[in-house]
Scaffold this motif. Structure first.
Motif, short mmCIF file in Angstrom:
data_model
loop_
_atom_site.label_atom_id
_atom_site.label_comp_id
_atom_site.label_asym_id
_atom_site.label_seq_id
_atom_site.Cartn_x
_atom_site.Cartn_y
_atom_site.Cartn_z
N ALA A 77 28.76 47.30 3.53
CA ALA A 77 28.27 46.60 2.82
C ALA A 77 29.73 46.23 2.26
O ALA A 77 30.91 47.54 1.96
N VAL A 78 30.60 45.06 2.62
CA VAL A 78 31.50 45.07 1.94
C VAL A 78 32.03 43.50 1.06
O VAL A 78 32.56 42.57 1.54
N PRO A 79 31.67 44.35 0.07
CA PRO A 79 32.00 43.03 -1.23
C PRO A 79 32.79 42.65 -1.16
O PRO A 79 33.13 41.77 -2.18
N LEU A 80 33.81 43.18 -1.04
CA LEU A 80 35.39 43.30 -1.48
C LEU A 80 36.76 42.67 -0.34
O LEU A 80 35.91 42.88 0.78
N MET A 81 36.80 41.59 -0.41
CA MET A 81 37.21 40.73 0.87
C MET A 81 38.91 39.77 0.11
O MET A 81 38.84 39.47 -0.84
N VAL B 7 41.75 50.23 9.98
CA VAL B 7 40.53 50.66 9.70
C VAL B 7 41.10 51.79 9.07
O VAL B 7 41.94 52.80 9.21
N THR B 15 39.39 48.40 -6.19
CA THR B 15 38.40 47.64 -7.27
C THR B 15 39.14 45.66 -6.14
O THR B 15 40.12 46.22 -5.43
N TRP B 41 38.27 43.75 4.72
CA TRP B 41 37.34 44.00 4.06
C TRP B 41 37.12 45.06 3.60
O TRP B 41 37.04 45.82 4.51
N ALA B 42 36.30 44.93 2.18
CA ALA B 42 36.09 46.76 1.61
C ALA B 42 35.32 47.33 1.40
O ALA B 42 34.23 46.26 0.36
N ASP B 43 34.54 48.60 1.31
CA ASP B 43 33.25 48.80 1.23
C ASP B 43 33.53 49.52 0.26
O ASP B 43 33.99 51.42 0.67
N PRO B 44 33.98 49.26 -1.07
CA PRO B 44 34.01 50.59 -2.21
C PRO B 44 33.23 51.85 -2.21
O PRO B 44 33.58 52.92 -2.90
N GLU B 46 31.73 53.68 0.22
CA GLU B 46 32.04 54.42 1.06
C GLU B 46 33.66 54.51 1.36
O GLU B 46 34.02 55.43 2.50
N LEU B 48 36.08 52.62 2.49
CA LEU B 48 36.12 51.83 4.33
C LEU B 48 36.87 50.58 4.05
O LEU B 48 36.21 49.62 2.81
N TYR B 50 38.65 46.98 6.23
CA TYR B 50 38.98 46.82 7.89
C TYR B 50 39.68 45.76 7.80
O TYR B 50 39.72 44.95 6.74
#
Lengths: 82, 82
Positions: A77-81, B7, B15, B41-44, B46, B48, B50
């Motif tokens: 899941a990538v909720p932040l962009m 990555v 945040t 794009w961020a997955d806070p 895990e 990661l 991208y």
């Protein structure tokens, strides 16, 4: 709906045609799970494919990829962009 | 010019504001290396991030990320797109 980045491993040598066909196979059935695959990017040298999608949840993304014949190795899941 | 997906690992808990600031730091200097960072794009959960960019080579992408204070852990050329 949420945004997801999924990753496929082991795709060394994938061609442009194979990527287009795989993506088209996802698009053909994605509506059945409420998923929208937006883009896919492939690194044929290291065998990685990144797919960006909008979907109800990660399981819906995986169901489409599995039914299309190419289950993802990671789904984030990538909720932040930005 | 080529397309790259890089990555960053270990970014658990990042945040939205931190992502925007990091991306802005890249944008502020990217022209000096001929790089265009298109999206991040961020997955806070895990940890990661991208980043998709267009650049002369992977080294130029890394130079901008390093100078902005956040070197990438992986940089992949992604010549194929769907």
């Amino acid at each position: 709906m949420a945004k997801f980045m999924d990753v496929h491993h082991g795709m060394v040598g994938i061609t442009d045609q194979q990527l287009q066909e795989a993506h088209a196979a996802d698009l053909a059935i994605q509506a059945e799970e409420g998923v929208t695959f937006e883009h896919a990017w492939a690194d044929p040298t290291e065998g990685l494919i990144y797919c960006l999608s909008e979907a109800p949840d990660a399981e819906a993304v995986q169901r489409i990829h599995q039914r299309a014949g190419h289950p993802a190795d990671e789904i984030h899941a990538v909720p932040l962009m930005a």
